[in-house]
Design an enzyme around this catalytic site. Structure first.
Site, mmCIF file in Angstrom:
data_model
loop_
_atom_site.group_PDB
_atom_site.id
_atom_site.type_symbol
_atom_site.label_atom_id
_atom_site.label_comp_id
_atom_site.label_asym_id
_atom_site.label_seq_id
_atom_site.Cartn_x
_atom_site.Cartn_y
_atom_site.Cartn_z
ATOM 1 C CB SER A 152 -0.870 0.055 1.257
ATOM 2 O OG SER A 152 -1.683 -1.055 1.332
ATOM 3 C CG HIS A 185 -2.704 -0.699 -4.103
ATOM 4 N ND1 HIS A 185 -3.574 0.363 -3.967
ATOM 5 C CD2 HIS A 185 -2.492 -1.165 -2.845
ATOM 6 C CE1 HIS A 185 -3.853 0.520 -2.687
ATOM 7 N NE2 HIS A 185 -3.220 -0.389 -1.985
ATOM 8 C CD GLU A 222 -4.729 2.819 -7.070
ATOM 9 O OE1 GLU A 222 -4.636 4.014 -7.346
ATOM 10 O OE2 GLU A 222 -4.715 2.389 -5.910
ATOM 11 C CG ASN A 279 -4.081 4.195 0.086
ATOM 12 O OD1 ASN A 279 -5.285 4.070 0.313
ATOM 13 N ND2 ASN A 279 -3.259 3.173 0.103
HETATM 14 P P1 NAD Z 1 -1.893 -9.415 6.985
HETATM 15 O O1 NAD Z 1 -1.069 -9.146 8.186
HETATM 16 O O2 NAD Z 1 -3.353 -9.640 7.126
HETATM 17 O O3 NAD Z 1 -1.285 -10.707 6.214
HETATM 18 C C1 NAD Z 1 0.064 -10.916 5.990
HETATM 19 C C2 NAD Z 1 0.297 -12.403 5.711
HETATM 20 O O4 NAD Z 1 1.661 -12.584 5.318
HETATM 21 C C3 NAD Z 1 0.060 -13.287 6.928
HETATM 22 O O5 NAD Z 1 -0.712 -14.415 6.535
HETATM 23 C C4 NAD Z 1 1.483 -13.723 7.344
HETATM 24 O O6 NAD Z 1 1.528 -15.003 7.946
HETATM 25 C C5 NAD Z 1 2.183 -13.709 6.007
HETATM 26 N N1 NAD Z 1 3.627 -13.578 6.069
HETATM 27 C C6 NAD Z 1 4.394 -12.971 6.995
HETATM 28 N N2 NAD Z 1 5.696 -13.062 6.648
HETATM 29 C C7 NAD Z 1 5.730 -13.755 5.493
HETATM 30 C C8 NAD Z 1 6.773 -14.186 4.641
HETATM 31 N N3 NAD Z 1 8.042 -13.922 4.908
HETATM 32 N N4 NAD Z 1 6.437 -14.896 3.550
HETATM 33 C C9 NAD Z 1 5.153 -15.170 3.259
HETATM 34 N N5 NAD Z 1 4.130 -14.787 4.023
HETATM 35 C C10 NAD Z 1 4.422 -14.092 5.129
HETATM 36 O O7 NAD Z 1 -1.599 -8.203 5.994
HETATM 37 P P2 NAD Z 1 -2.555 -7.578 4.840
HETATM 38 O O8 NAD Z 1 -3.450 -6.565 5.424
HETATM 39 O O9 NAD Z 1 -3.120 -8.701 4.042
HETATM 40 O O10 NAD Z 1 -1.453 -6.775 3.991
HETATM 41 C C11 NAD Z 1 -0.579 -7.454 3.133
HETATM 42 C C12 NAD Z 1 -0.071 -6.476 2.090
HETATM 43 O O11 NAD Z 1 -1.200 -5.981 1.379
HETATM 44 C C13 NAD Z 1 0.655 -5.272 2.659
HETATM 45 O O12 NAD Z 1 1.716 -4.921 1.815
HETATM 46 C C14 NAD Z 1 -0.419 -4.197 2.669
HETATM 47 O O13 NAD Z 1 0.123 -2.898 2.540
HETATM 48 C C15 NAD Z 1 -1.194 -4.559 1.430
HETATM 49 N N6 NAD Z 1 -2.576 -4.054 1.383
HETATM 50 C C16 NAD Z 1 -3.407 -4.200 2.481
HETATM 51 C C17 NAD Z 1 -4.714 -3.696 2.416
HETATM 52 C C18 NAD Z 1 -5.683 -3.826 3.593
HETATM 53 O O14 NAD Z 1 -6.730 -3.152 3.567
HETATM 54 N N7 NAD Z 1 -5.394 -4.680 4.586
HETATM 55 C C19 NAD Z 1 -5.169 -3.081 1.234
HETATM 56 C C20 NAD Z 1 -4.296 -2.982 0.116
HETATM 57 C C21 NAD Z 1 -3.005 -3.481 0.228
#
Ligand code: NAD
Length: 284
Positions: free
Chosen positions: A122, A143, A155, A194
């Protein structure tokens, strides 16, 4: 331009699970990778929850379509096996630069040469990661937004080194998984989404933290005056409290005040938003 047939998603948390499910729902074979069996078990539970959400939100879909999606999802804790035949890897691991760099370093050694790598980050720019991918020409950001089956925009943003054909491949692939792709011409922290929503959400929080109005009334004014379905506090409940806490807590003095307010009134009380059943609103 190459064709995407097999997709691997790295990280099966909030967004990774949604991206994997949405891709499989649209007929693709998807490999989902996470760090250990416990994380995979959590992923299976998330996928089961998504079956319920998709059935509720797509009542006109053929019977069994959401359940059948689970058959196209495979789970891995071995990175090499997870990406063995992937055309596209979408990474959704925690928003921590070192975790991402370490993962791409390992990924670059085991993924086939053909594989395109995409980060769902993000806030991190892909150029901060590209040198760890071993293939900057085949690396970009895709994204997605939370609740991707409803908020279905993606995106598409490369670095100065991303091949034009790779951008084109991803722009062509996105509609095949039900997404509306939007190309960003050059790197921009926060993309379009964002860049617009962070100041908007902050302004709404300031109105409440500074005592001008209640969250539900801020939402009411925004919804009615703009003819839109959600106000900013409804959006914050969907996003979850941890993200605004982190984003505003790392900004300026006023931002830290807002972050403390979110922590004291919501996070410390277990009110994390939609995912925990309560945030600014309560959910069944
Ligand atoms: P989250 O914490 O819910 O999930 C992260 C996952 O990654 C977990 O299942 C964890 O076990 C796993 N993980 C940790 N280390 C790891 C590794 N080394 N290898 C593989 N897996 C690993 O996080 P999220 O909210 O899903 O966010 C993930 C990404 O998506 C981030 O970069 C975030 O910026 C982006 N994002 C999130 C949102 C949102 O609304 N939550 C929206 C758009 C983008």
């Amino acid at each position: 331009m190459s064709e995407i047939k097999k997709v691997t998603v790295l990280g099966t948390g909030v967004l990774g699970a949604q991206i994997a499910f949405q891709t499989a729902y649209n007929g693709f074979e998807v490999s989902a990778y996470d760090i250990n069996e416990q994380a995979i078990e959590a992923a299976r539970q998330r996928m089961a929850g998504l079956v319920t959400s998709y059935k509720a939100d797509f009542p006109e879909a053929p019977d069994g379509k959401a359940e059948d999606t689970l058959n196209r999802l495979s789970y891995f804790t071995d990175l090499a096996k997870a990406v063995a035949d992937a055309d596209l890897v979408i990474e959704a691991v925690p928003e921590v630069l070192e975790i991402k760099r370490d993962l791409y370093t390992r990924l670059s050694k085991v993924a086939p040469a053909k594989t395109i790598f995409a980060t769902n980050s993000s806030t991190l720019l892909p150029s901060a990661i590209k040198d760890f991918t071993g293939r900057p020409g085949k690396f970009l950001a895709l994204h997605f937004a939370n609740l991707i089956w409803k908020h279905n925009v993606v995106e598409v943003m490369g670095t100065t080194e991303t091949d034009a054909s790779v951008i084109e491949t991803c722009m062509t692939f996105a509609p095949k998984i039900g997404m509306v792709p939007v190309a960003i011409h050059k790197e921009k922290a926060g993309y379009i989404m964002n860049t617009l929503s962070v100041p908007f959400l902050r302004a709404a929080l300031e109105l409440v933290v500074d005592g001008y109005a209640e969250p539900a009334d801020v939402d009411k004014v925004w919804r009615i005056s703009n003819g839109v379905p959600y106000g900013p506090f409804q959006v914050l409940d969907i996003v979850g409290m941890n993200t605004p806490y982190n984003v505003f807590g790392h900004s300026d003095e006023k931002g830290r005040l807002i972050a403390d307010w979110i922590k004291q009134n919501y996070i410390d009380k277990g009110k994390l938003g939609l995912s925990s059943g309560e945030g600014f609103y309560t959910y069944p």
